[in-house]
Design an enzyme around this catalytic site. Structure first.
Site, PDB file in Angstrom:
ATOM      1  N   GLU A 104       5.797 -10.404  15.893  1.00  0.00           N
ATOM      2  CA  GLU A 104       5.887 -10.495  16.739  1.00  0.00           C
ATOM      3  C   GLU A 104       5.911 -12.138  16.972  1.00  0.00           C
ATOM      4  O   GLU A 104       6.167 -12.752  18.506  1.00  0.00           O
ATOM      5  CB  GLU A 104       3.510 -10.450  17.268  1.00  0.00           C
ATOM      6  CG  GLU A 104       3.625 -10.220  18.740  1.00  0.00           C
ATOM      7  CD  GLU A 104       2.121  -9.979  18.455  1.00  0.00           C
ATOM      8  OE1 GLU A 104       1.500  -9.414  17.429  1.00  0.00           O
ATOM      9  OE2 GLU A 104       1.138  -9.965  19.179  1.00  0.00           O
ATOM     10  N   ARG A 129       0.328  -1.668   0.058  1.00  0.00           N
ATOM     11  CA  ARG A 129       0.204   0.224  -0.392  1.00  0.00           C
ATOM     12  C   ARG A 129       0.800   1.607  -0.134  1.00  0.00           C
ATOM     13  O   ARG A 129       0.353   1.897  -0.728  1.00  0.00           O
ATOM     14  CB  ARG A 129      -0.447   0.215   1.034  1.00  0.00           C
ATOM     15  CG  ARG A 129      -2.132  -1.354   1.347  1.00  0.00           C
ATOM     16  CD  ARG A 129      -3.587  -1.487   2.274  1.00  0.00           C
ATOM     17  NE  ARG A 129      -2.591  -1.095   3.682  1.00  0.00           N
ATOM     18  CZ  ARG A 129      -2.654  -2.429   3.833  1.00  0.00           C
ATOM     19  NH1 ARG A 129      -2.872  -3.619   3.354  1.00  0.00           N
ATOM     20  NH2 ARG A 129      -2.449  -2.874   4.570  1.00  0.00           N
TER      21      ARG A 129
HETATM   22  P1  AMP Z   1       4.061  -1.782  11.914  1.00  0.00           P
HETATM   23  O1  AMP Z   1       5.531  -2.456  10.921  1.00  0.00           O
HETATM   24  O2  AMP Z   1       2.985  -2.576  13.390  1.00  0.00           O
HETATM   25  O3  AMP Z   1       4.477   0.025  12.298  1.00  0.00           O
HETATM   26  O4  AMP Z   1       2.284  -1.555  10.657  1.00  0.00           O
HETATM   27  C1  AMP Z   1       2.600  -1.168  10.037  1.00  0.00           C
HETATM   28  C2  AMP Z   1       2.119  -2.275   8.167  1.00  0.00           C
HETATM   29  O5  AMP Z   1       1.042  -3.078   8.803  1.00  0.00           O
HETATM   30  C3  AMP Z   1       2.267  -1.079   7.173  1.00  0.00           C
HETATM   31  O6  AMP Z   1       2.950  -1.261   6.078  1.00  0.00           O
HETATM   32  C4  AMP Z   1      -0.058  -1.183   7.398  1.00  0.00           C
HETATM   33  O7  AMP Z   1      -0.407  -1.164   5.731  1.00  0.00           O
HETATM   34  C5  AMP Z   1      -0.028  -2.695   8.257  1.00  0.00           C
HETATM   35  N1  AMP Z   1      -0.996  -2.556   8.941  1.00  0.00           N
HETATM   36  C6  AMP Z   1      -0.461  -2.419  10.673  1.00  0.00           C
HETATM   37  N2  AMP Z   1      -1.492  -2.173  11.648  1.00  0.00           N
HETATM   38  C7  AMP Z   1      -2.843  -1.329  10.921  1.00  0.00           C
HETATM   39  C8  AMP Z   1      -4.044  -1.360  10.622  1.00  0.00           C
HETATM   40  N3  AMP Z   1      -4.419  -1.182  11.741  1.00  0.00           N
HETATM   41  N4  AMP Z   1      -5.266  -0.711   9.195  1.00  0.00           N
HETATM   42  C9  AMP Z   1      -4.246  -1.393   8.102  1.00  0.00           C
HETATM   43  N5  AMP Z   1      -3.435  -1.456   8.259  1.00  0.00           N
HETATM   44  C10 AMP Z   1      -2.508  -2.363   9.144  1.00  0.00           C
END
Ligand code: AMP
Length: 176
Positions: free
Chosen positions: A99, A62
């Site tokens: 995780e 995305r």
């Molecule tokens: P993080 O590594 O935990 O910051 O997660 C970010 C990645 O996971 C991004 O590529 C987001 O597209 C996806 N992601 C994580 N949480 C969500 C959420 N609540 N809604 C949509 N995409 C998410």
């Protein structure tokens, strides 16, 4: 209405997707609104234009949607960062802990030139683990982290704190 509120209005929040406890922010309705998409790119571009960016790195998948138009608006190269095994040419990779288990991301070799100011872009910042891994890979390739840009920041998950060590320029259009 400001751009953050317009984005908020078009986002669809899906409870318990892809697993229980996650409130998934679905941006597909946003993509159906061309005027909003144009204004989002302009808002990202306005915030990033002060940062002297040499390239935008977009995170699969995305992060590609707004990353490429943002790079075009900034008139700089767009570089794709992908999951292991997707890029066809010679790659550099970085593995990081999740995780449960681990993940590996890849970029084509020699796409970033030494000391380039790189902006890392994704649709959403949650814990910051993905953007942090992207920053490590960009640094391995000799780039400077000029900043991070997201459409959405889930601030209560602490992503900004995780990224601050790399750059304090953390742009998000709508924060929760
Ligand atoms: P993080 O590594 O935990 O910051 O997660 C970010 C990645 O996971 C991004 O590529 C987001 O597209 C996806 N992601 C994580 N949480 C969500 C959420 N609540 N809604 C949509 N995409 C998410």
């Amino acid at each position: 209405m400001n751009i953050g509120d317009r984005l908020n209005k078009e986002l669809r929040t899906i409870a318990d997707f892809p697993k229980p406890g996650i409130m998934f922010k679905d941006i597909t309705p946003v993509l159906e609104n061309p005027a909003l998409c144009r204004d989002l790119v302009e808002a990202l571009c306005d915030s990033a234009s002060k940062l002297n960016i040499d390239a935008v790195v977009g995170i699969e998948s995305r992060g590609f949607l707004f990353g490429l138009p943002l790079a075009m608006a900034l008139n700089v190269p767009f570089i794709t960062l992908r999951k292991k095994g997707k890029l066809p040419y010679k790659t550099v990779s970085y593995s990081y802990d999740l995780e449960y288990g681990s993940a590996t991301i890849e970029m084509h070799q020699n796409t970033i030139q030494n000391n380039w100011n790189v902006l890392i872009h994704d649709d959403l910042l949650a814990t910051g683990g993905t953007a942090k891994a992207a920053a490590e890979l960009v640094k391995m390739e000799g780039g400077n982290i000029a900043g991070f840009s997201f459409l959405i920041g889930l601030d209560f998950l602490g992503g900004k704190e995780a990224l601050r060590a790399y750059s304090t320029n953390i742009i998000s259009i709508k924060e929760y």
